[in-house]
Design a protein around this motif. Structure first.
Motif, short mmCIF file in Angstrom:
data_model
loop_
_atom_site.label_atom_id
_atom_site.label_comp_id
_atom_site.label_asym_id
_atom_site.label_seq_id
_atom_site.Cartn_x
_atom_site.Cartn_y
_atom_site.Cartn_z
N ASP A 73 0.81 -1.21 0.00
CA ASP A 73 0.00 0.00 0.00
C ASP A 73 0.84 1.27 0.00
N HIS A 74 2.02 1.19 0.63
CA HIS A 74 2.82 2.41 0.81
C HIS A 74 4.23 2.23 0.25
N ILE A 75 4.62 3.14 -0.65
CA ILE A 75 5.98 3.16 -1.19
C ILE A 75 6.51 4.57 -1.03
N GLN A 76 7.69 4.69 -0.42
CA GLN A 76 8.32 6.00 -0.34
C GLN A 76 9.68 5.96 -1.02
N LEU A 77 10.02 7.08 -1.64
CA LEU A 77 11.25 7.21 -2.42
C LEU A 77 12.22 8.11 -1.66
N ASN A 78 13.34 7.54 -1.26
CA ASN A 78 14.36 8.26 -0.50
C ASN A 78 15.36 8.87 -1.48
N THR A 79 15.40 10.18 -1.58
CA THR A 79 16.19 10.81 -2.64
C THR A 79 16.72 12.17 -2.22
N ASN A 80 17.79 12.60 -2.90
CA ASN A 80 18.26 13.97 -2.71
C ASN A 80 17.45 14.97 -3.55
N GLY A 81 16.59 14.46 -4.42
CA GLY A 81 15.64 15.30 -5.14
C GLY A 81 16.16 15.98 -6.39
N ILE A 82 17.43 15.75 -6.74
CA ILE A 82 17.99 16.47 -7.89
C ILE A 82 17.24 16.13 -9.18
N THR B 251 5.06 8.85 -1.07
CA THR B 251 5.77 9.91 -0.38
C THR B 251 7.22 9.97 -0.86
N VAL B 252 7.74 11.18 -1.00
CA VAL B 252 9.16 11.38 -1.26
C VAL B 252 9.84 11.69 0.07
N TYR B 253 10.84 10.92 0.40
CA TYR B 253 11.65 11.09 1.61
C TYR B 253 12.86 11.90 1.20
N LEU B 254 12.80 13.22 1.41
CA LEU B 254 13.73 14.16 0.80
C LEU B 254 14.83 14.61 1.75
N SER B 255 16.07 14.40 1.36
CA SER B 255 17.20 14.93 2.12
C SER B 255 17.09 16.45 2.19
N PHE B 256 17.16 16.99 3.42
CA PHE B 256 16.96 18.43 3.62
C PHE B 256 17.62 18.81 4.94
N ASP B 257 18.89 19.22 4.88
CA ASP B 257 19.67 19.40 6.10
C ASP B 257 19.62 20.80 6.68
N GLY B 258 19.02 21.75 5.97
CA GLY B 258 18.93 23.11 6.49
C GLY B 258 18.28 24.04 5.49
N VAL B 259 18.10 25.29 5.92
CA VAL B 259 17.35 26.24 5.09
C VAL B 259 18.25 27.17 4.29
N ASP B 260 19.56 26.96 4.34
CA ASP B 260 20.46 27.77 3.52
C ASP B 260 21.52 26.87 2.89
N GLU B 261 22.30 27.46 2.02
CA GLU B 261 23.28 26.66 1.27
C GLU B 261 24.38 26.11 2.18
N LYS B 262 24.73 26.84 3.24
CA LYS B 262 25.81 26.38 4.12
C LYS B 262 25.41 25.10 4.84
N HIS C 124 19.72 24.64 -3.81
CA HIS C 124 19.24 25.39 -4.97
C HIS C 124 18.14 24.66 -5.72
N GLU C 125 18.05 23.34 -5.53
CA GLU C 125 17.01 22.57 -6.21
C GLU C 125 15.67 22.58 -5.46
N ILE C 126 15.69 22.93 -4.16
CA ILE C 126 14.49 22.81 -3.33
C ILE C 126 13.27 23.51 -3.93
N PRO C 127 13.35 24.77 -4.38
CA PRO C 127 12.15 25.41 -4.94
C PRO C 127 11.55 24.64 -6.12
N LYS C 128 12.41 24.11 -6.98
CA LYS C 128 11.91 23.37 -8.14
C LYS C 128 11.33 22.02 -7.71
N ILE C 129 11.95 21.40 -6.72
CA ILE C 129 11.41 20.13 -6.20
C ILE C 129 9.99 20.35 -5.67
N LEU C 130 9.82 21.40 -4.87
CA LEU C 130 8.49 21.71 -4.32
C LEU C 130 7.49 21.98 -5.44
#
Length: 518
Positions: free
Chosen positions: A179-188, A207-218, A225-231
């Protein structure tokens, strides 16, 4: 002193458990004890000396979590026989929890070269990519386990979106009844290929299980830089996302509140945030461990501080706290139910709602502990009586008394949703819950310094293997020479052979290198 292996339900500090020597992997007796308000773990190897590390960063939160400890039904169809845990994983007859989530490593190739990753194919020297038929056997094996079969799969890597046959793999897993499949990805790829999100959703990814370590590039150099397009692409495809930050002290722990706020701002498409305090793999002196080590309570306290108390430590409960829901449905149906009986120290979570710009945890308008206690009592009553039908029990199950509607988000009837799930077993109503709420959780995977074999015995996040075994996360990854690396090398092929077969170069996959922060 208490022995955790004989009694988990009534944990009192200090107690004894079993662990491993980080140097030689010898099984050692370990002591878990309180010191300066923290929970520590200590063990001594005759050859390599004493090892002391933080087990949990807050003793009072640990004691609260321990109250909800619960063991599952175990495994009645073991694949291996327990000889010496954790060196006979497979699952063995000693394992106490079913597979709640089956990880399938689709490839050890990746399109990022990260400084901390030793899993990348170039460093390993081979390419591991199981065939569709091998994957079919893995998911089929987990589905057929008794008394409770697996119903959720995570496709992971490496970077699983590098598989050209990914869509076929997803469709096959759906054909196998999951019933449930999730995709673990960096989203590129989700960012660069506008139609990819829709294709994976139509194929069966939930569900996409998206690597997301912070809200800025550092803090998030991997995919900032890909996050806006992924969303944008996932929003158009109506494909939900869970943000997955790996939390490292001194690197990104100052942004936990910002990450939650970012998720809340995108609550129409972001279903949750699953923080993962870093697992310190490899040989590391105590001073370095103290520099980077962060535990579940540390993360929760940081969230409390960074959200100005909108989300607090009292809002979080350990994973097995929800077992009364499963036990209630089990009493009603007479059938073993999917249940989350991981060790109480493995993870904590809450749900929050966004209402007029405020973040409202579910605990602020639902008496969570009262509800769980009520369900436990009613489960016992139903199991002992003949009241098995909706008609017979609907009058005694009034869930409204556990909900303060004056504090609840407007237009959200959680009592009705709980009733539909518990009494009618209509899990489709959970869709409304997940769309309007934001899951905030954390799962702290082990390393050799804080290793607790009692946690391994209760693990519910497992890996499938081409050799037919199903292996707990914290043996598969923490003892790679026995499990992950050994399996992947056995079923992989040398890089040169892979490049000759495919006519491609492994280095051509790489989009960017992620270097160690300075």
């Amino acid at each position: 002193m208490q022995n955790v292996e004989s009694e988990l339900k009534d944990i009192r500090l200090p107690y004894k458990t079993k662990s491993l020597c980080p140097e030689c992997l010898k099984i050692l007796e370990a002591e878990v004890y309180e010191e300066n308000g923290k929970v520590m773990i200590r063990k001594v190897c005759e050859e390599h000396g004493e090892f002391v590390d933080v087990y949990w960063g807050d003793a009072e939160m640990f004691k609260k979590a321990a109250r909800f400890a619960a063991d599952g039904h175990g495994i009645s169809t073991p694949i291996t026989q327990n000889t010496t845990c954790p060196f006979s994983c497979g699952l063995c007859n000693n394992h106490k929890s079913h597979t709640a989530l089956l990880n399938i490593v689709l490839t050890n190739r990746c399109d990022l070269a990260c400084w901390y990753c030793f899993f990348y194919a170039r460093r390993a020297g081979y390419v591991y990519e199981p065939t569709i038929e091998q994957i079919r056997e893995m998911v089929r094996k987990a589905k057929n386990m008794k008394p409770i079969g697996c119903n959720a799969v995570q496709l992971t890597g490496g970077e699983p979106t590098l598989r050209d046959d990914l869509i076929d793999i997803i469709r096959m897993i759906k054909e196998e009844g999951y019933d449930h499949i999730q995709l673990n990805t960096n989203g590129i790829r989700l960012a660069e290929d506008p139609d990819f999100a829709l294709r994976v959703r139509v194929a069966g990814v939930n569900t996409v299980y998206l690597s997301f370590d912070g809200v800025d590039e550092k803090t998030n150099p991997k995919n900032h830089h890909e996050i806006p397009k992924i969303l944008e692409n996932c929003r158009r495809a109506q494909l939900g996302l869970v943000l997955v930050p790996t939390v490292i002290k001194g690197v990104n722990d100052h942004q936990l509140g910002d990450i939650i706020r970012f998720a809340a701002e995108n609550i129409d498409i972001v279903r949750g945030v699953n923080f993962q305090p870093v697992s310190l793999v490899g040989s590391m002196p105590r001073k370095e461990r103290e520099q980077f080590r962060i535990t579940i309570p540390d993360c929760i306290k940081a969230i409390e501080e960074q959200t100005n108390g909108e989300i607090g430590r009292e809002d979080f409960y350990p994973v097995p706290s929800v077992v009364p829901i499963s036990r209630f449905v089990e009493a009603l149906t007479g059938q073993p139910q999917y249940e989350l009986t991981t060790h109480f120290a493995c993870g904590m979570a809450t749900y929050i709602f966004k209402d007029n710009g405020r973040l409202i945890p579910i605990t602020r308008f639902v008496d969570v502990e009262g509800l769980f206690e009520f369900l436990n009592e009613k489960a016992e009553e139903i199991a002992k009586s003949r009241m098995k039908t909706i008609r017979a029990i609907k009058d005694i199950i009034d869930l409204r008394k556990f909900v303060d509607t004056s504090k609840a988000p407007k237009g959200f009837n959680i009592a009705k949703i709980l009733y539909e799930v518990l009494i009618k077993h209509d899990y489709s109503t959970l869709g409304e819950f997940h769309v309007k709420s934001l899951f905030i959780g954390m799962m702290h995977f082990q390393d050799l310094y804080n290793y607790d074999i009692a946690r391994v015995e209760r693990c519910e996040i497992h890996y499938g293997s081409p050799d037919g075994r199903i292996i707990p996360f914290c043996t598969f990854n923490v003892i790679p020479e026995r499990y992950r690396d050994a399996i992947h090398e056995k079923y992989g092929i040398p890089i040169e052979e892979w490049e000759k077969r495919t006519g491609r170069k492994l280095k051509d996959d790489i989009k960017r290198a992620v270097r160690r922060p300075r």
